[in-house]
Scaffold this motif. Structure first.
Motif, PDB file in Angstrom:
ATOM      1  N   ARG A  94      40.414  37.333  76.254  1.00 18.06           N
ATOM      2  CA  ARG A  94      39.458  37.035  74.890  1.00 18.06           C
ATOM      3  C   ARG A  94      38.134  37.701  75.151  1.00 18.06           C
ATOM      4  NH1 ARG A  94      39.311  31.162  73.796  1.00 18.06           N
ATOM      5  NH2 ARG A  94      41.511  31.416  73.451  1.00 18.06           N
ATOM      6  N   GLU A  95      37.539  37.771  76.304  1.00 25.90           N
ATOM      7  CA  GLU A  95      36.043  38.299  76.576  1.00 25.90           C
ATOM      8  C   GLU A  95      36.226  39.962  76.436  1.00 25.90           C
ATOM      9  OE1 GLU A  95      38.428  37.080  78.656  1.00 25.90           O
ATOM     10  OE2 GLU A  95      38.125  37.802  80.586  1.00 25.90           O
ATOM     11  N   TYR A  96      37.294  40.392  76.412  1.00 27.89           N
ATOM     12  CA  TYR A  96      37.396  41.879  76.064  1.00 27.89           C
ATOM     13  C   TYR A  96      37.958  42.165  74.649  1.00 27.89           C
ATOM     14  CZ  TYR A  96      35.810  42.248  80.898  1.00 27.89           C
ATOM     15  OH  TYR A  96      35.479  42.014  82.133  1.00 27.89           O
ATOM     16  N   ASN A  98      40.180  40.434  72.896  1.00 28.24           N
ATOM     17  CA  ASN A  98      41.706  40.165  73.159  1.00 28.24           C
ATOM     18  C   ASN A  98      42.291  41.047  73.535  1.00 28.24           C
ATOM     19  OD1 ASN A  98      41.102  37.617  71.915  1.00 28.24           O
ATOM     20  ND2 ASN A  98      41.039  38.185  69.863  1.00 28.24           N
TER      21      ASN A  98
END
Lengths: 112, 112
Positions: A94-96, A98
């Motif tokens: 999620r930090e990239y 998704n």
């Protein structure tokens, strides 16, 4: 680098048998997804598991997410020839945005 | 409602050439991601586009570049093709921040 290891790489079974495919990681993902891919087509999403310990059922398919959210399994009951295909697990980062990190896949062949 | 479409379906190029692959996202989707799937492997993330900008990038050399147009469609360009670039190139679309991505059928590229 987060990696997903999938096993077995190849599975050939008779119609009616049960099977389990495993997906393991050394890292935690936001969630984990299972896909099925037919020859000449793109992967199709089967399920997303989010919570540690979560179990989801889709007809004869049962998906489990490990308590620590690092591993998952796909269990098929009474396999049918129509289940034949490539099964892929993918971790969602999620930090990239998704971004999906895929395992190498399990080729399943169900013989009638 | 058409899903994700990709063109061409198949392509044969020689080493050193350049190639452009195209993707139209599913209606209502604004984010496009590209993946490379080598034979017998799971897809590997190349990059992601949103609002006509590259937002995330995987571990691919600068020979791989892309573009997103105002209508959200996208192109993947590969310069100075190598034999190892032979693969199925998959496009996936989604709505920003959504975990579910929808994959197109892919473009199979063969570099001779």
């Amino acid at each position: 680098t987060q990696l997903l290891e999938q096993s077995p790489q190849f599975l050939s079974i008779q119609e009616g048998e049960n099977l389990t495919v495993y997906c393991n990681s050394s890292s935690v993902f936001s969630s984990l997804q299972w896909y099925r891919q037919e020859p000449g087509e793109g992967p199709v999403l089967l399920v997303t598991v989010v919570t540690g310990g979560e179990v989801k059922k889709l007809k004869r398919l049962t998906f489990q997410f490990g308590d620590a959210r690092k591993d998952s399994s796909l269990h098929i009951t009474a396999a049918q020839p129509g289940d034949t295909g490539l099964y892929l697990c993918a971790g969602v980062q999620r930090e990239y945005g998704n971004k999906l990190v895929f395992g190498a896949g399990t080729i399943l062949r169900v013989k009638s | 409602d058409a899903g994700v479409t990709q063109s061409p379906t198949h392509l044969i190029k020689t080493r050193g050439q350049q190639v452009t692959l195209r993707c139209s996202p599913k209606s209502g989707h604004d984010t496009v991601s590209w993946y490379q799937q080598a034979l017998g492997q799971g897809p590997q993330f190349i990059f992601q586009y949103y609002e006509e900008e590259e937002r995330q990038r995987g571990n691919f050399p600068d020979r791989f570049s892309g573009h997103q147009f105002p209508n959200y469609s996208s192109e993947l360009n590969v310069n100075a093709l190598l034999l190892g670039d032979s693969a199925l190139y998959l496009c996936a679309s989604s709505q920003l921040a959504a975990e579910t991505q929808y994959f197109g059928p892919g473009t199979r590229l063969l570099v001779l």
